[in-house]
Scaffold this active site. Structure first.
Site, PDB file in Angstrom:
ATOM      1  N   ASP A   1      18.948   2.681  25.520  1.00  0.00           N
ATOM      2  CA  ASP A   1      19.197   3.742  26.489  1.00  0.00           C
ATOM      3  C   ASP A   1      20.558   4.393  26.294  1.00  0.00           C
ATOM      4  OD1 ASP A   1      20.691   1.531  27.407  1.00  0.00           O
ATOM      5  OD2 ASP A   1      19.171   1.018  28.891  1.00  0.00           O
TER       6      ASP A   1
ATOM      7  N   GLU B   1      13.473   1.638  36.043  1.00  0.00           N
ATOM      8  CA  GLU B   1      13.729   1.185  37.397  1.00  0.00           C
ATOM      9  C   GLU B   1      12.438   0.859  38.135  1.00  0.00           C
ATOM     10  OE1 GLU B   1      16.635   0.561  38.396  1.00  0.00           O
ATOM     11  OE2 GLU B   1      18.116   2.043  37.769  1.00  0.00           O
TER      12      GLU B   1
ATOM     13  N   HIS C   1      14.984  -4.345  36.551  1.00  0.00           N
ATOM     14  CA  HIS C   1      14.790  -3.294  35.551  1.00  0.00           C
ATOM     15  C   HIS C   1      15.105  -3.812  34.162  1.00  0.00           C
ATOM     16  CE1 HIS C   1      19.223  -2.152  36.163  1.00  0.00           C
ATOM     17  NE2 HIS C   1      19.130  -2.291  34.863  1.00  0.00           N
TER      18      HIS C   1
ATOM     19  N   ASN D   1      17.561  -5.743  40.044  1.00  0.00           N
ATOM     20  CA  ASN D   1      16.297  -5.326  40.665  1.00  0.00           C
ATOM     21  C   ASN D   1      15.114  -5.468  39.718  1.00  0.00           C
ATOM     22  OD1 ASN D   1      16.705  -3.222  38.889  1.00  0.00           O
ATOM     23  ND2 ASN D   1      16.966  -1.638  40.467  1.00  0.00           N
TER      24      ASN D   1
END
Length: 241
Positions: free
Chosen positions: A67, A143, A138, A136
């Site tokens: 990313d 996400e 990801h 979370n």
């Protein structure tokens, strides 16, 4: 999923670094999918030490990063291209032309994302894909949401991810709100996936990745469907498992 337990961050870094090193030694022209963030820094240090000792040769290795922040040039000190240069590429004999990071300044980002996936596929896909896992759940910047997105794409970062990354910027207002990330399909195309996790803050996400339902609410849960995943995690990250 094979779980490798580590005592602490240093032990996790050593074990994960050794797995990546073994891939490079076994297949000198391998394709590595790489990750950024604080988690893999110790593993990259281990690889640099292996190169300096004469045990590793990166001259034929190709890399594709997961990313990049949208809007940051590669020479920005918080860009992921800068991170990779600083923590690995500048310290080993890899050909920079063989290292790839999504273009954070791409204007036609849909075309750029499609081209990135095509480049990964043309290289034969990743022999080994390195992943961290977010608080979370990801992976990359995929996400929690309503679906698993297959290809590289632009994402809106959640508030929790922005907060987690704000420690690296002068102000939370400086944290980009979007990023380009490999999609789940591109990640899952890797022949081996290596996940690193450390700290109690990752414990719930690690538990849900291993034992929870497969749901886009925890993007890492899709890894349950991959035939060759290795999780290297310290005791704190595995405290709920």
């Amino acid at each position: 999923m094979r779980i490798v337990r580590a005592k602490d961050y240093e032990d996790m870094s050593r074990k994960a670094g050794d797995i990546i090193a073994a891939q490079v030694i076994t297949k000198p022209d391998c394709v590595l999918g790489l990750a950024t963030g604080s988690t893999p820094i110790g593993a990259y240090k281990r690889l640099v030490e292996g190169y300096e000792a004469g045990d590793l040769d990166f001259s034929q290795v190709k890399t594709y990063n997961l990313d990049e922040y949208r809007g940051l040039p590669g020479d920005h000190d918080q860009s992921y291209r800068y991170f990779m240069n600083t923590n690995l590429f500048d310290h080993v004999n890899i050909d920079k032309a063989n290292t790839h990071v999504p273009d954070g300044l791409a204007e036609d980002y849909e075309a750029a994302c499609a081209a990135y996936d095509e480049a990964v596929a043309a290289a034969g896909n990743q022999d080994l894909q390195l992943l961290g896992i977010g608080n979370n759940g990801h992976i990359g910047f995929n996400e929690p949401g309503d679906a698993f997105v297959r290809g590289t794409h632009c994402v809106d970062l959640t508030e929790s991810t922005i907060q987690a990354n704000s420690r690296l910027f002068d102000s939370i207002d400086d944290v980009p709100r979007q990023a380009f990330t490999m999609g789940i399909g591109t990640i899952m195309a890797a022949r081996t996936i290596l996940v690193m996790a450390n700290g109690e803050v990752k414990a719930q996400a690690v538990h849900d990745m291993i034992y929870g339902p497969i749901t886009p609410a925890c993007q890492a849960s899709i890894l349950q469907l991959h035939p060759n995943v290795v999780l290297v995690a310290d005791e704190a990250a595995l405290s709920l498992c």
